[in-house]
Enzyme design. Structure first.
Site, PDB file in Angstrom:
ATOM      1  N   SER A 172       0.846  -1.210   0.000  1.00 34.70           N
ATOM      2  CA  SER A 172       0.000   0.000   0.000  1.00 34.70           C
ATOM      3  C   SER A 172       0.873   1.250   0.000  1.00 34.70           C
ATOM      4  CB  SER A 172      -0.916   0.022   1.226  1.00 34.70           C
ATOM      5  OG  SER A 172      -0.184   0.358   2.396  1.00 34.70           O
ATOM      6  N   ASP A 173       2.021   1.188   0.685  1.00 32.36           N
ATOM      7  CA  ASP A 173       2.839   2.388   0.923  1.00 32.36           C
ATOM      8  C   ASP A 173       1.996   3.498   1.538  1.00 32.36           C
ATOM      9  OD1 ASP A 173       5.244   3.686   1.017  1.00 32.36           O
ATOM     10  OD2 ASP A 173       5.079   4.556  -0.977  1.00 32.36           O
ATOM     11  N   HIS A 174       1.059   3.095   2.376  1.00 36.62           N
ATOM     12  CA  HIS A 174       0.155   4.048   3.044  1.00 36.62           C
ATOM     13  C   HIS A 174       0.975   5.018   3.910  1.00 36.62           C
ATOM     14  CE1 HIS A 174      -3.623   5.273   4.915  1.00 36.62           C
ATOM     15  NE2 HIS A 174      -3.075   5.117   6.106  1.00 36.62           N
TER      16      HIS A 174
END
Lengths: 322, 291
Positions: free
Chosen positions: B232-234
């Site tokens: 996601s690399d949130h």
């Protein structure tokens, strides 16, 4: 999110803000130039004042220092009888860590009608136009590497005055194309006004690979061959420190304009020097001081263009200027 | 796809971890791996939290971290994030030391100087007047990192690839038998440089969103198994750090809520197969997380 070109127009196609020349209809650019011509008097330094912005308040919001641009906006606003406040933000709020949005909200409380914004970040006037109250107009006085639309309109105005219809001209722009907000606005304005032959000239370190209107040249001679107008961009000294150029002298040797080199262009070609000039860098003194180069009428024209833009974004009808 | 549990190899919990984890749980994320600059978190009933430890002390790029201690404390691996190395020798030594402990290194390849640009070196950024970042910002670092993997024999995972050339470099590294895996952020499979039009700070990311061709190459890379995982690399940054002129906005954006709909869109378009999506979101990350 709307593009900058969309953001600056009202739904019926009038100028709501003035942020960029990109996507600006030719009719609006022509309106700006025609309106500017109305403000010019009979002699080159004469301006016709019109009190059409009486009671309006204009804030010059300069996050980056520029005495010349700010002064021309100030004179333009005062010539239209607006009240003008100059704010040098670079030394106040944002230096204390206040965000641009916080600064904007505080300034909105001053009840201004128009902000003239200069900022070192590309897109900052777009950001302000997007987040400000609906009754506030924004005029871009230069943002980062992105745009300097009033300067470009001034150049178009000068070119049109000396050479006629821009659609029929070949135009070369020399220098630091990659890092110039002016050239981006000039390119869009030239293309928008129908210019078919735009040439961007400079060494590989100062040319973008793509994204700008025009053909790239890394050699001066083929670049200016047969052109009607030569625009010389100002070369910033920082470019040498940044490892982009070896020296000013070497730049002049390869790309500097001289009277002799101007013979490569079309007969009677016009030269627009940068303001201010680094003599012996962008062009030599003999050319700078010759009648082939237009310098002095740029100042008055610059005020007239800014009067035109300010009055247009404030919704002043052209009839009111009669 | 609605039954799929997502094991996310790159998720920042941010200043409000409880909120982020509630969001993760809501969107079917079974476990998240947090970056080396974040504190440890016990996790929730629905979402496990695993951590990466720093490769250098305080990510200073100079002094090796206490990797053995970190390993005993249960970190999944060690990472340097985008914090620069003082020099390549420190990086080589850190990777050698990690190899001797049998701990996996998680690298985020980016040249610290070329990586300063805020948008892909393409037509959109040139037009908008944004400082650009060529693909070489990533590939120079990736090529160096892969050579250091070959030199040290450490197990390595390359995070957040963004360019077509990186996919080619990874394919070659795998052909040569290096013990490497890699991932791509869901954002880079869904979006390209066109998204930054209008200076939309939501799309100020690191790595930057690149061209449509890069996006297609990344999708093909996932499909071909060259790219192993999708993350996601949130990055839930506070609004005050994000709502700024484009270049000043903190890179990263909130993506936990869009992974499932995004993947479903890619499946519907036919640019991703169901089997590969399951591998990349669940099977491979679970293996790297030791779950």
């Amino acid at each position: 999110m709307p593009s900058t070109a969309e953001l600056q127009l009202t739904s019926d196609g009038r100028l709501r803000h003035f942020l960029t020349t990109e996507g600006l209809p030719a009719s609006l650019m022509t309106d700006i130039m025609d309106r500017a011509a109305r403000f010019l008097g009979d002699t080159p330094r004469d301006l016709k004042k019109r009190p059409v912005l009486k009671g309006k308040s204009i804030v010059n919001l300069f996050f980056e220092n520029s005495t010349r641009t700010r002064t021309t906006f100030e004179i333009a606003a005062k010539s239209l009888s607006a009240d003008v406040v100059n704010l040098d933000i670079s030394t106040s709020a944002t230096a204390k860590g206040e965000s641009l949005l916080d600064t904007l909200k505080n300034l909105e409380a001053m009840g201004a009608d128009l902000f003239v914004v200069r900022h070192n970040q590309s897109g900052a006037p777009h950001f302000i136009a997007e987040h400000c109250t609906p009754n506030l107009a924004i005029v871009n006085a230069g943002d980062g590497l992105h745009a300097h639309p009033t300067q470009a309109m001034l150049d178009m105005f000068t070119i049109r005055k000396h050479k006629g219809d821009i659609a029929n001209l070949k135009v070369a722009i020399i220098g630091d194309i990659r890092h110039s907000r002016v050239v981006r606005s000039q390119g869009h304005a030239l293309a928008g006004l129908g210019c078919q032959d735009i040439r961007l000239i400079g060494p590989g370190t100062l040319l973008p690979r793509q994204g700008l209107a025009g053909t790239l040249y890394d050699e001066l001679r083929p670049g200016i061959d047969g052109v009607d107008v030569v625009i010389c961009l100002r070369l910033q000294k920082e470019r040498m420190d940044a490892g982009l150029l070896p020296s000013e002298q070497e730049f002049h040797d390869s790309y500097g304009m001289t009277l002799e080199r101007l013979n490569w262009a079309a007969p009677g070609a016009l030269v627009l020097p940068p303001g201010p000039i680094n003599r012996g860098v962008e062009l030599d003194s003999a050319l700078a001081d010759s009648e082939r180069s237009v310098i002095l009428d740029q100042v008055t024209n610059g005020i007239a263009i800014r009067m035109a833009v300010l009055s247009m974004v404030m919704g002043v009808d052209v009839e009111a200027l009669a | 796809m609605s039954d799929l549990a997502f094991y996310d190899l790159a998720c920042r919990l941010g200043e409000q971890p409880t909120q982020t984890l509630a969001l993760a749980e809501q969107h079917g994320v079974s476990a998240v791996l947090t970056p080396p600059d974040e504190g440890r978190h016990p996790g929730t009933a629905g979402t496990q939290v695993l951590a990466l430890g720093p490769m250098t002390a305080g990510l200073d790029g100079e002094q090796l971290s206490e990797m053995a201690r970190l390993q005993r404390s249960g970190v999944v691996g060690v990472a340097q994030g985008y914090a620069p190395w003082k020099n390549t020798r420190v990086q080589l030594n850190a990777m050698r030391y990690a190899k001797s402990l049998g701990i996996r290194v998680f690298l985020s390849p980016l040249d610290p100087v070329l990586g300063l640009g805020v948008a892909h070196d393409g037509a959109v950024a040139q037009r908008l007047g944004l400082e650009t970042q060529p693909s070489a910002a990533e590939t120079i670092a990736l090529a160096r990192d892969l050579q250091l993997v070959a030199e040290t024999g450490v197990s390595a995972h390359m995070g957040r690839l963004s360019s077509a050339e990186s996919v080619r470099l990874m394919a070659r590294a795998k052909r040569e038998g290096l013990d490497v895996t890699c991932d791509v952020a869901i954002s880079h499979l869904l979006w390209d440089e066109a998204k930054i039009e209008g200076y939309d700070f939501t799309y100020r990311l690191q790595p930057v969103l690149r061209s449509q061709d890069d996006r297609k190459a990344l999708l093909s890379g996932v499909e071909a198994g060259i790219i192993d995982a999708i993350v996601s690399d949130h990055s839930p940054w506070p609004v005050a750090e994000k709502r700024l002129p484009f270049a000043q906005a903190k890179p990263g954006t909130e993506t936990l809520g869009l992974w499932r709909s995004g993947i479903e869109r890619l499946l519907a378009e036919g640019s991703l197969s169901d089997a590969r999506a399951r591998e990349a979101l669940n099977v491979l990350p679970r293996r790297l997380l030791g779950l």
